[in-house]
Design a protein around this motif. Structure first.
Motif, PDB file in Angstrom:
ATOM      1  N   TRP A 117      10.442  -1.883  -0.742  1.00  0.00           N
ATOM      2  CA  TRP A 117       8.981  -1.969  -0.157  1.00  0.00           C
ATOM      3  C   TRP A 117       8.012  -2.963  -0.905  1.00  0.00           C
ATOM      4  CZ3 TRP A 117       5.153  -0.410  -3.585  1.00  0.00           C
ATOM      5  CH2 TRP A 117       5.567  -0.024  -4.979  1.00  0.00           C
ATOM      6  N   LYS A 118       8.404  -3.032  -2.319  1.00  0.00           N
ATOM      7  CA  LYS A 118       7.409  -4.031  -2.979  1.00  0.00           C
ATOM      8  C   LYS A 118       7.552  -5.428  -2.392  1.00  0.00           C
ATOM      9  CE  LYS A 118       9.091  -2.947  -7.031  1.00  0.00           C
ATOM     10  NZ  LYS A 118       9.076  -3.151  -8.672  1.00  0.00           N
ATOM     11  N   LEU A 157       4.563   1.389   2.050  1.00  0.00           N
ATOM     12  CA  LEU A 157       4.081   2.075   1.299  1.00  0.00           C
ATOM     13  C   LEU A 157       5.054   3.705   1.581  1.00  0.00           C
ATOM     14  CD1 LEU A 157       0.558   1.617   0.855  1.00  0.00           C
ATOM     15  CD2 LEU A 157       2.234   1.161  -0.969  1.00  0.00           C
ATOM     16  N   ARG A 158       4.893   3.803   2.784  1.00  0.00           N
ATOM     17  CA  ARG A 158       6.027   4.896   3.134  1.00  0.00           C
ATOM     18  C   ARG A 158       7.421   4.827   2.770  1.00  0.00           C
ATOM     19  NH1 ARG A 158       5.151   7.746   8.948  1.00  0.00           N
ATOM     20  NH2 ARG A 158       3.982   9.346   8.476  1.00  0.00           N
ATOM     21  N   SER A 202       8.460   3.544   0.171  1.00  0.00           N
ATOM     22  CA  SER A 202       8.405   3.636  -1.558  1.00  0.00           C
ATOM     23  C   SER A 202       8.721   5.104  -1.729  1.00  0.00           C
ATOM     24  CB  SER A 202       7.058   3.098  -2.098  1.00  0.00           C
ATOM     25  OG  SER A 202       6.006   4.056  -1.668  1.00  0.00           O
ATOM     26  N   GLY A 203       8.304   6.048  -0.897  1.00  0.00           N
ATOM     27  CA  GLY A 203       8.488   7.288  -1.454  1.00  0.00           C
ATOM     28  C   GLY A 203       7.065   8.033  -1.701  1.00  0.00           C
ATOM     29  N   LEU A 204       6.124   7.419  -1.629  1.00  0.00           N
ATOM     30  CA  LEU A 204       4.597   7.794  -1.926  1.00  0.00           C
ATOM     31  C   LEU A 204       4.616   9.069  -0.954  1.00  0.00           C
ATOM     32  CD1 LEU A 204       2.238   5.136  -2.607  1.00  0.00           C
ATOM     33  CD2 LEU A 204       2.803   6.877  -4.167  1.00  0.00           C
ATOM     34  N   ARG A 229      -3.844   4.162  -1.723  1.00  0.00           N
ATOM     35  CA  ARG A 229      -2.974   3.034  -2.228  1.00  0.00           C
ATOM     36  C   ARG A 229      -3.217   1.821  -1.278  1.00  0.00           C
ATOM     37  NH1 ARG A 229      -1.368   3.834  -7.532  1.00  0.00           N
ATOM     38  NH2 ARG A 229      -0.742   6.058  -7.671  1.00  0.00           N
ATOM     39  N   ILE A 234       2.228   1.170  -9.145  1.00  0.00           N
ATOM     40  CA  ILE A 234       2.344   2.310  -7.966  1.00  0.00           C
ATOM     41  C   ILE A 234       3.609   2.797  -8.335  1.00  0.00           C
ATOM     42  CG2 ILE A 234       2.841   2.621  -5.557  1.00  0.00           C
ATOM     43  CD1 ILE A 234       0.732   0.305  -4.959  1.00  0.00           C
ATOM     44  N   GLU A 235       4.744   1.756  -8.591  1.00  0.00           N
ATOM     45  CA  GLU A 235       5.996   2.754  -8.718  1.00  0.00           C
ATOM     46  C   GLU A 235       6.285   3.456  -9.928  1.00  0.00           C
ATOM     47  OE1 GLU A 235      10.140   0.257  -8.608  1.00  0.00           O
ATOM     48  OE2 GLU A 235       9.228  -0.541  -9.811  1.00  0.00           O
ATOM     49  N   LEU A 292       5.500   7.260  -8.560  1.00  0.00           N
ATOM     50  CA  LEU A 292       6.274   7.572  -7.668  1.00  0.00           C
ATOM     51  C   LEU A 292       7.006   9.052  -7.798  1.00  0.00           C
ATOM     52  CD1 LEU A 292       8.194   4.440  -6.217  1.00  0.00           C
ATOM     53  CD2 LEU A 292       6.382   5.714  -5.119  1.00  0.00           C
TER      54      LEU A 292
END
Length: 217
Positions: free
Chosen positions: A76-77, A122-123, A125-127, A135, A212-213, A216
């Motif tokens: 994701w990053k 972003l989805r 990523s698990g947010l 974000r 952001i990480e 999570l």
């Protein structure tokens, strides 16, 4: 009697983009664009209601071109970074348009492609879904600000750039240590805004994504 040529929307946007290479949004006008095309302003208003709508469309055209042929990388990053770097490169070739994008925004197809990719990343990523819009908003503001900052420097002529560098050297290296002790202390290490912009862009974006990480679940 031969009538005036009918210009397509794409031809109008392409000519507007070329005009904006050598002028800013303030000096750009629909009348000047019409004169370049050899037509009158009224014919262009059939395509765009006003100057702002036209400028947004030109910026979106640049974004769409930047995302043409894009394939999401793994992670994701990496997806957000790859998208940001594509935008950076595209607007780096059209610095006047970068300022327009930051000022007016865009809601065209190109912008929707970027929005979709960043939201999907972003989805992935698990947010939680409820955190993703805010974000996303912060990432876009950061990327737009970094690109616009670079564009402001890229739009300078060589003489203007060198004049700015000279003013920087005088202001920093000649700082009075009694009045500006910290500035005088770091004077030889402080770099002008235009130096190592690529490295700064990468580091700032990476730091934001790392932050952001850490959030999570």
């Amino acid at each position: 009697m031969t009538g005036r040529r009918r210009w397509s929307t794409e031809e109008i946007l392409g000519t507007a983009a070329e005009l904006l290479r050598t002028s800013d949004a303030e000096s750009f006008s629909v009348r000047k664009l019409a004169a370049t095309l050899g037509t009158d302003s009224s014919s262009l208003y059939r395509h765009f209601r006003n100057k702002t709508e036209l400028l947004r469309a030109v910026a979106d055209r640049t974004i769409a071109a930047a995302m043409d042929g894009y394939h999401p990388p793994d992670g994701w990053k990496q997806r957000i970074t790859a998208t940001a770097l594509r935008l950076r490169e595209a607007f780096g070739q059209h610095p006047q348009l970068a300022v327009i994008w930051g000022r007016y925004g865009s809601g065209g197809t190109g912008s929707r492609v970027v929005m979709e990719e960043m939201l999907q990343a972003l989805r992935a990523s698990g947010l939680p879904d409820e955190e993703i819009p805010s974000r996303y908003h912060r990432i876009v503001i950061l990327v737009a600000a970094l690109i616009a900052s670079e564009a402001g420097i890229d739009a300078l002529t060589p003489d203007e750039y060198e004049q700015g560098m000279e003013q920087f050297r005088v202001a920093v290296l000649g700082a009075d240590p009694e009045r500006f002790p910290a500035l005088a202390h770091f004077a030889r290490e402080i770099r002008p805004l235009g130096v190592d912009r690529r490295g700064a862009f990468d580091e700032i974006l990476a730091a934001h994504l790392a932050q952001i990480e850490t959030a999570l679940p």
